[in-house]
Design an enzyme around this catalytic site. Structure first.
Site, PDB file in Angstrom:
ATOM      1  N   ASP A 287       6.283   3.589  11.069  1.00 17.03           N
ATOM      2  CA  ASP A 287       6.023   4.458   9.932  1.00 17.03           C
ATOM      3  C   ASP A 287       7.189   5.446   9.858  1.00 17.03           C
ATOM      4  O   ASP A 287       8.041   5.517  10.745  1.00 17.03           O
ATOM      5  CB  ASP A 287       4.662   5.153  10.040  1.00 17.03           C
ATOM      6  CG  ASP A 287       4.153   5.578   8.658  1.00 17.03           C
ATOM      7  OD1 ASP A 287       4.958   5.584   7.700  1.00 17.03           O
ATOM      8  OD2 ASP A 287       2.972   5.916   8.525  1.00 17.03           O
TER       9      ASP A 287
HETATM   10  C1  BGC Z   1       3.268   6.789   5.184  1.00 13.91           C
HETATM   11  C2  BGC Z   1       3.338   5.303   4.940  1.00 13.91           C
HETATM   12  C3  BGC Z   1       4.355   5.012   3.871  1.00 13.91           C
HETATM   13  C4  BGC Z   1       5.686   5.570   4.315  1.00 13.91           C
HETATM   14  C5  BGC Z   1       6.802   5.285   3.332  1.00 13.91           C
HETATM   15  C6  BGC Z   1       4.637   7.393   5.431  1.00 13.91           C
HETATM   16  O1  BGC Z   1       4.597   8.769   5.459  1.00 13.91           O
HETATM   17  O2  BGC Z   1       2.415   7.042   6.275  1.00 13.91           O
HETATM   18  O3  BGC Z   1       2.076   4.812   4.609  1.00 13.91           O
HETATM   19  O4  BGC Z   1       4.423   3.634   3.628  1.00 13.91           O
HETATM   20  O5  BGC Z   1       5.573   6.964   4.460  1.00 13.91           O
HETATM   21  O6  BGC Z   1       6.659   5.997   2.172  1.00 13.91           O
END
Ligand code: BGC
Length: 745
Positions: A287
């Protein structure tokens, strides 16, 4: 030749191109290509494939300034970009990658969570449809649109089971139930990946957040998770397994630590379970920054250490963490990370790039002509409207106030969300210039004829405490035959980093409802939001309540369809709605305890509260219709079964009301006595059935060993002999038929 036929020919060609199925090389042919390429790559180039940066234009997390990133793309140091979109822009960035030594194309990823150009209902709302075709069609449209806009990869579906509505990200998932959530996980993967990777209308799915992120302690985003292995396997992992079985291309790990080990550095999750036991062949992306965040967790001492831990644990790609690109090469040289691990990660990434056909043509998804044609089409908006209708849940309808008559003379729309279109977008939508989302007011205007007058008063704002608008709202209500109130959350009150300790209707909105209700006019309350909210006074006093979530581009039209009965609501809650925050977590598949209270009411020396019933305000599976249904004639094909047999459970479902409508008949089971205490009921099957007034149908559910199984004391998935209770109803708390049967081994 005039221009028009030329254009038509061009459009037909685009259509044919879309329809033509991509002939992907066989996996072993791709394997060979991957090996050939890998053998030419330097260590730095390999690590580049595992490095993902965001665009500067859009940051969905804390941004690390890096003015060199475009040069790094040209140098082969970047494998993927996120937050880049549009045929033109993706082509431009891809051209940079084509300047690198080995010309390895970039993957473009984006959070296409509930629609791309056309915004669909938030995922939790769609889950309320209990309609897998609808959910799949929503993901299909999102895939078709985003793939036409240069996107290869969506960071969806989020399949985290969530039992805590304080957690703002409940809006992104399918709610609290593992069985329903697993079916939805599959439907979304099917929708995104369509006929398979490589087709021009398919994007790679990314199943997230692996794992147990939905159980963040106290509903606070990014918080720790500590849970038994049994709960992990029984409640939280199955939707991930279902998505992997459906062929999801990629997984994303998660921010939380699980039982003391950050998911990103968790080899048990990523290597033992996902890539080992489940034999997952795709790749795992971290993530946003979750590799480097292991320092803040107190698990890694610096970014290099974090890179080591993440790589050892099976995280293949580093999203915006700058840990792999800066640390992995040194770790290999210092013999702290075996290059074989890096090779394995790179193979996984390259394989997907080949599957997507990007080595044949790195620009194949970046086609402005196709983009223009596909985005925001009438057909896509029609699908969005249908899915939105199916997502609405009728919570209350005293004296059949709904559906409203189309000949009502004066309708007052009151409330801060009555004319809002921005909030209909929901949190995880994509921003567009000149976007047009249909507000409630506009939807009503589109629906009613000239004989109906629509009035409007805002009454109050969503969040502040001013009551200055109440008098106008009351005066407006007094002029109307019926009042439609639109209250709830603003689009940014549920979503990532949007945890709230108070989930009552925000601000003075419930006071506004009281003031308007005091006029004596019939009041329909529409609650819009991204999570289960608490509104006890309204639940007790409003004449009718529809939960409309955030429904996307066609919100107002879909709500108007339901208000006037052009669509008969059939949604069922995918999550329990608490009476008070103090009950959280409250979910239907709880254990009995040794001192249950039969009706959940306060009772001395029982497992209850002194000041509240145990039951939620609205239970999982609850939702009304404009018509009524009768459940009767329960029959079991037999009352005992051997483990290798099945029992057919059938009953009659009849539409006993005045409208054509759909009912979701739900089957719950309970293992009455077992070697592990079992929930009082668990959803094991359901059917959504459309019936005309007076029509009836025989519904059959089949029970097999798997539906009776659980993890025993040794963590074996097994069904134990003994008595099982079966319950059939239209909600988890409204069981209409029940019986029991016995399992013999
Ligand atoms: C979120 C993800 C997301 C990623 C990219 C993160 O902060 O937890 O779910 O896909 O950002 O935007």
């Amino acid at each position: 030749m005039s221009l028009k036929p030329l254009l038509t020919i061009a459009m037909l060609a685009i259509g044919a191109q879309l329809l033509a199925q991509y002939k992907q090389p066989a996996p072993d042919v791709i394997d060979k290509k991957v090996e050939a390429l890998l053998s030419q790559m330097t260590l730095e180039e390999k690590i580049g494939q595992l490095n993902q940066y965001t665009s500067d234009r859009l940051a969905t997390g804390p941004l690390t300034p890096n003015s060199a990133k475009y040069q790094e793309i040209k140098d082969g140091k970047v494998g993927s970009m996120l937050n880049i979109r549009g045929a033109k822009e993706t082509r431009m960035i891809q051209e940079m990658a084509m300047q690198s030594r080995l010309k390895i194309p970039l993957l473009f990823g984006l959070d296409v969570i509930h629609g791309y150009r056309v915004t669909f209902p938030i995922p939790l709302a769609e889950a309320a449809s209990w309609d897998m075709n609808a959910i799949e069609s929503s993901a299909r449209v999102a895939a078709t649109e985003s793939a036409a806009s240069g996107i290869h990869w969506t960071f969806a579906p989020m399949v985290d089971i969530a039992r805590d509505p304080r957690w703002g990200r409940v809006m992104e998932g399918a709610g609290e139930d593992t069985y329903l959530g697993s079916l939805i996980a599959r439907a979304r993967v099917r929708g995104f990946q369509g006929k398979g990777l490589g087709n021009l209308d398919a994007v790679m799915a990314c199943v997230k957040h692996f794992a147990a992120y939905g159980a963040a302690l106290a509903g606070r985003d990014y918080n720790s998770v500590d849970m038994s292995d049994r709960q992990l396997w029984e409640i939280y992992l199955p939707p991930f397994k279902a998505a992997a079985d459906e062929g999801a291309a990629t997984f994303m790990n998660s921010f939380n630590d699980l039982n003391g080990i950050p998911a990103t550095g968790n080899a048990y999750l990523q290597r033992d379970i996902l890539k080992g036991k489940w034999n997952f062949k795709g790749f795992v992306v971290s993530d946003w920054g979750s590799i480097s965040e292991m320092i803040a967790h107190g698990f890694a001492k610096d970014n290099t250490d974090a890179a080591r831990l993440a790589m050892l644990a099976g995280s293949d790609m580093d999203m915006e963490g700058h840990a792999y690109i800066n640390g992995l090469a040194g770790l290999v040289r210092d013999k702290k990370v075996d290059v074989a691990l890096i090779d394995d990660a790179v193979r996984r990434v390259l394989h997907k790039k080949f599957e997507m056909g990007l080595f044949d043509d790195p620009y194949r998804f970046s086609n402005e002509g196709r983009e223009k044609k596909v985005l925001n089409s009438v057909a896509n908006r029609k699908t969005a409207r249908e899915v939105a209708e199916k997502s609405i849940v009728l919570l209350k309808n005293d004296n059949q106030l709904l559906p409203l008559s189309k000949s009502a003379k004066t309708i007052a729309v009151i409330g801060p969300l009555g004319k809002s279109s921005t909030d209909m977008k929901g949190f995880w939508s994509v921003d567009w210039e000149n976007d047009h989302l249909v507000s409630l007011f506009e939807g009503l205007q589109n629906k009613v004829g000239k004989q109906t007058q629509l009035l409007y008063s805002q009454g109050c704002a969503i969040k502040d405490s001013s009551r200055n608008g109440f008098a106008d709202a009351v005066a407006t209500a007094q002029k109307a035959d019926v009042v439609v109130m639109a209250v709830g959350e603003a689009f940014d009150m549920s979503g990532e980093a949007k945890s709230r300790s108070n989930i009552h209707l925000p601000g003075v909105q419930e006071e506004l409802i009281k003031a308007v209700q005091a006029t004596g006019k019939p009041v329909v309350v529409l609650v819009m939001g991204g999570r289960p909210l608490i509104f006890n006074w309204t639940a007790d006093h409003a004449n009718a309540i529809l939960y409309t979530w955030w429904l996307g581009s066609e919100a107002g039209n879909a709500i108007a369809d339901v208000l006037f009965g052009d669509y008969n609501p059939a949604g069922k809650l995918p999550m329990s709605f608490p009476r008070a925050e103090g009950q959280i977590p409250v979910f239907y598949n709880a254990k009995s305890t040794g001192r249950p209270s039969p009706d959940g009411m306060p009772a001395p020396y029982r497992s209850t509260y002194l000041d509240l019933p145990n039951t939620p305000r609205y239970a999982f599976g609850y939702g009304l219709s404009y018509t009524s249904f009768a459940f009767s004639d329960l029959k079991l094909s037999k009352s005992t079964m051997q483990a290798n047999e099945t029992i057919e459970i059938s009953f009659t479902l009849k539409n006993t009301g005045r409208y054509t409508g759909e009912e979701v008949a739900q089957l719950y089971l309970q293992d009455v006595t077992a070697s592990i205490t079992r929930p009082v009921k668990e959803l094991k099957d359901f059917q959504k059935v459309l019936l005309k007034p007076g029509e009836s149908k025989t519904i059959t559910f089949t029970v097999n060993k798997d539906k009776l199984s659980f993890y025993d004391q040794k963590m074996n998935w097994t069904a134990e002999p003994g008595e099982f209770k079966l319950m059939i109803g239209n909600s988890s708390d409204h069981i209409l038929l029940q019986d029991k049967f016995e399992l013999f081994n």
